[in-house]
Design a protein around this motif. Structure first.
Motif, PDB file in Angstrom:
ATOM      1  N   HIS A  91       0.836  -1.198   0.000  1.00  0.00           N
ATOM      2  CA  HIS A  91       0.000   0.000   0.000  1.00  0.00           C
ATOM      3  C   HIS A  91       0.877   1.256   0.000  1.00  0.00           C
ATOM      4  O   HIS A  91       0.607   2.225  -0.732  1.00  0.00           O
ATOM      5  CB  HIS A  91      -0.919  -0.004   1.221  1.00  0.00           C
ATOM      6  N   TYR A  92       1.910   1.244   0.793  1.00  0.00           N
ATOM      7  CA  TYR A  92       2.849   2.367   0.860  1.00  0.00           C
ATOM      8  C   TYR A  92       3.525   2.607  -0.491  1.00  0.00           C
ATOM      9  O   TYR A  92       3.610   3.744  -0.973  1.00  0.00           O
ATOM     10  CB  TYR A  92       3.882   2.071   1.943  1.00  0.00           C
ATOM     11  N   LEU A  93       3.989   1.530  -1.141  1.00  0.00           N
ATOM     12  CA  LEU A  93       4.659   1.680  -2.428  1.00  0.00           C
ATOM     13  C   LEU A  93       3.699   2.115  -3.530  1.00  0.00           C
ATOM     14  O   LEU A  93       4.086   2.856  -4.448  1.00  0.00           O
ATOM     15  CB  LEU A  93       5.355   0.370  -2.806  1.00  0.00           C
ATOM     16  N   PHE A  94       2.448   1.678  -3.468  1.00  0.00           N
ATOM     17  CA  PHE A  94       1.438   2.167  -4.416  1.00  0.00           C
ATOM     18  C   PHE A  94       1.286   3.687  -4.282  1.00  0.00           C
ATOM     19  O   PHE A  94       1.166   4.411  -5.276  1.00  0.00           O
ATOM     20  CB  PHE A  94       0.091   1.492  -4.165  1.00  0.00           C
ATOM     21  N   ASP A  95       1.280   4.166  -3.037  1.00  0.00           N
ATOM     22  CA  ASP A  95       1.172   5.614  -2.802  1.00  0.00           C
ATOM     23  C   ASP A  95       2.368   6.357  -3.385  1.00  0.00           C
ATOM     24  O   ASP A  95       2.222   7.430  -3.997  1.00  0.00           O
ATOM     25  CB  ASP A  95       1.063   5.911  -1.302  1.00  0.00           C
ATOM     26  N   GLU A 127      20.251  -7.878  12.412  1.00  0.00           N
ATOM     27  CA  GLU A 127      18.823  -7.547  12.428  1.00  0.00           C
ATOM     28  C   GLU A 127      18.582  -6.078  12.785  1.00  0.00           C
ATOM     29  O   GLU A 127      17.606  -5.480  12.311  1.00  0.00           O
ATOM     30  CB  GLU A 127      18.093  -8.461  13.404  1.00  0.00           C
ATOM     31  N   LYS A 128      19.442  -5.492  13.582  1.00  0.00           N
ATOM     32  CA  LYS A 128      19.308  -4.066  13.893  1.00  0.00           C
ATOM     33  C   LYS A 128      19.514  -3.225  12.637  1.00  0.00           C
ATOM     34  O   LYS A 128      18.803  -2.240  12.408  1.00  0.00           O
ATOM     35  CB  LYS A 128      20.295  -3.670  14.985  1.00  0.00           C
ATOM     36  N   GLN A 129      20.499  -3.609  11.827  1.00  0.00           N
ATOM     37  CA  GLN A 129      20.710  -2.919  10.552  1.00  0.00           C
ATOM     38  C   GLN A 129      19.538  -3.158   9.605  1.00  0.00           C
ATOM     39  O   GLN A 129      19.116  -2.272   8.872  1.00  0.00           O
ATOM     40  CB  GLN A 129      22.014  -3.391   9.908  1.00  0.00           C
ATOM     41  N   GLU A 130      19.026  -4.379   9.638  1.00  0.00           N
ATOM     42  CA  GLU A 130      17.873  -4.723   8.795  1.00  0.00           C
ATOM     43  C   GLU A 130      16.648  -3.899   9.201  1.00  0.00           C
ATOM     44  O   GLU A 130      15.903  -3.401   8.338  1.00  0.00           O
ATOM     45  CB  GLU A 130      17.585  -6.213   8.921  1.00  0.00           C
ATOM     46  N   TYR A 131      16.442  -3.764  10.489  1.00  0.00           N
ATOM     47  CA  TYR A 131      15.339  -2.944  10.998  1.00  0.00           C
ATOM     48  C   TYR A 131      15.485  -1.514  10.500  1.00  0.00           C
ATOM     49  O   TYR A 131      14.522  -0.897  10.020  1.00  0.00           O
ATOM     50  CB  TYR A 131      15.337  -2.984  12.527  1.00  0.00           C
ATOM     51  N   ASP A 132      16.698  -0.974  10.579  1.00  0.00           N
ATOM     52  CA  ASP A 132      16.949   0.399  10.120  1.00  0.00           C
ATOM     53  C   ASP A 132      16.768   0.523   8.603  1.00  0.00           C
ATOM     54  O   ASP A 132      16.352   1.578   8.105  1.00  0.00           O
ATOM     55  CB  ASP A 132      18.360   0.843  10.507  1.00  0.00           C
ATOM     56  N   TYR A 133      17.087  -0.550   7.882  1.00  0.00           N
ATOM     57  CA  TYR A 133      16.886  -0.557   6.418  1.00  0.00           C
ATOM     58  C   TYR A 133      15.417  -0.327   6.096  1.00  0.00           C
ATOM     59  O   TYR A 133      15.077   0.491   5.227  1.00  0.00           O
ATOM     60  CB  TYR A 133      17.356  -1.898   5.857  1.00  0.00           C
ATOM     61  N   TRP A 134      14.536  -1.046   6.797  1.00  0.00           N
ATOM     62  CA  TRP A 134      13.108  -0.887   6.531  1.00  0.00           C
ATOM     63  C   TRP A 134      12.583   0.458   7.041  1.00  0.00           C
ATOM     64  O   TRP A 134      11.705   1.067   6.422  1.00  0.00           O
ATOM     65  CB  TRP A 134      12.318  -2.040   7.157  1.00  0.00           C
ATOM     66  N   TYR A 140       9.211   7.968   3.593  1.00  0.00           N
ATOM     67  CA  TYR A 140       8.284   8.887   2.932  1.00  0.00           C
ATOM     68  C   TYR A 140       6.836   8.696   3.392  1.00  0.00           C
ATOM     69  O   TYR A 140       5.934   9.376   2.891  1.00  0.00           O
ATOM     70  CB  TYR A 140       8.352   8.712   1.414  1.00  0.00           C
ATOM     71  N   SER A 141       6.623   7.788   4.303  1.00  0.00           N
ATOM     72  CA  SER A 141       5.255   7.546   4.787  1.00  0.00           C
ATOM     73  C   SER A 141       4.778   8.708   5.646  1.00  0.00           C
ATOM     74  O   SER A 141       5.491   9.183   6.527  1.00  0.00           O
ATOM     75  CB  SER A 141       5.217   6.256   5.611  1.00  0.00           C
ATOM     76  N   ASP A 142       3.564   9.170   5.385  1.00  0.00           N
ATOM     77  CA  ASP A 142       2.969  10.224   6.207  1.00  0.00           C
ATOM     78  C   ASP A 142       1.834   9.680   7.082  1.00  0.00           C
ATOM     79  O   ASP A 142       1.089  10.431   7.693  1.00  0.00           O
ATOM     80  CB  ASP A 142       2.444  11.369   5.337  1.00  0.00           C
TER      81      ASP A 142
END
Length: 216
Positions: A91-95, A127-134, A140-142
């Motif tokens: 949904h986010y990427l569609f936006d 996993e901490k780096q992975e979390y930060d990646y996401w 850009y999410s509002d």
């Protein structure tokens, strides 16, 4: 109607806070803070804490205090969270596609580099780096609530302390391959391919969990 005892009110309040994600895994809590929040004495809070420790919602760590206990996910619970994560990210990427966002990916590549350096780490550095990646991917999410749900769902999957974590550790190389491709598609503003890349990755992770050790 029978009036609930104060310790039962505290018990249900904390369970609800954990299940809603307001109290995070390994987050420290104190009797005084809960008592102040509910405007009651510490005695019923202490009784509720004892029950919550017994029921595996909380854990009492010597010289540290009481904190929310990390809950191990079942394969079914993992798949349910992955399905929710995929729907919200799509949904986010569609936006982003609709408004033609030009995605800046330099920070994503830095995090991929850090993940590569932590491939053999036995703790949660990867996993901490992975979390930060996401977290960076969602910059850009509002929609604050959607982003909060996404990151909480991701945290439950990444930092599980049971069998799921062992399987995810073995999936690190797979993740990096897809994260690199995803960063390229975001840079190109190729959002359909980005969604496809995420779907392939998440489906593969679910399959790895189902197969328990057979990695493709």
């Amino acid at each position: 109607m029978v009036k609930k005892k104060l310790d039962q009110i505290v018990y249900e309040f904390i369970v609800n806070q954990i299940e809603r994600g307001d109290l995070l895994h390994r987050e420290h809590i104190t009797e005084q803070n809960i008592a102040d929040t509910l405007e009651i004495s510490r005695t019923p809070v202490r009784k509720a804490f004892d029950r919550l420790v017994y029921d595996n919602y909380l854990e009492n760590i010597e010289n540290v205090g009481v904190r929310v206990k990390m809950q191990s996910l079942t394969p079914t619970a993992f798949q349910e969270r992955i399905d929710l994560f995929e729907r919200l990210v799509n949904h986010y990427l569609f936006d982003l596609e609709k408004v033609e966002v030009a995605f800046e990916v330099e920070t994503l590549w830095m995090m991929i580099k850090n993940m590569k350096s932590e491939m053999d780490d036995t703790a949660y550095a990867f996993e901490k780096q992975e979390y930060d990646y996401w977290l960076e991917t969602l910059k850009y999410s509002d929609n604050y609530y959607s982003k909060k749900v996404l990151m909480q769902t991701l945290k439950e999957c990444l930092f599980d302390d049971g069998e799921i974590y062992s399987i995810m550790r073995k999936s690190r190389a797979l993740k990096i391959t897809h994260y690199q491709a995803l960063a390229e598609y975001l840079k190109e503003m190729n959002y359909p391919r980005a969604r496809r890349e995420i779907r392939i990755l998440l489906n593969q992770l679910k399959l790895n969990v189902l197969e328990k050790g057979k990695f493709y």
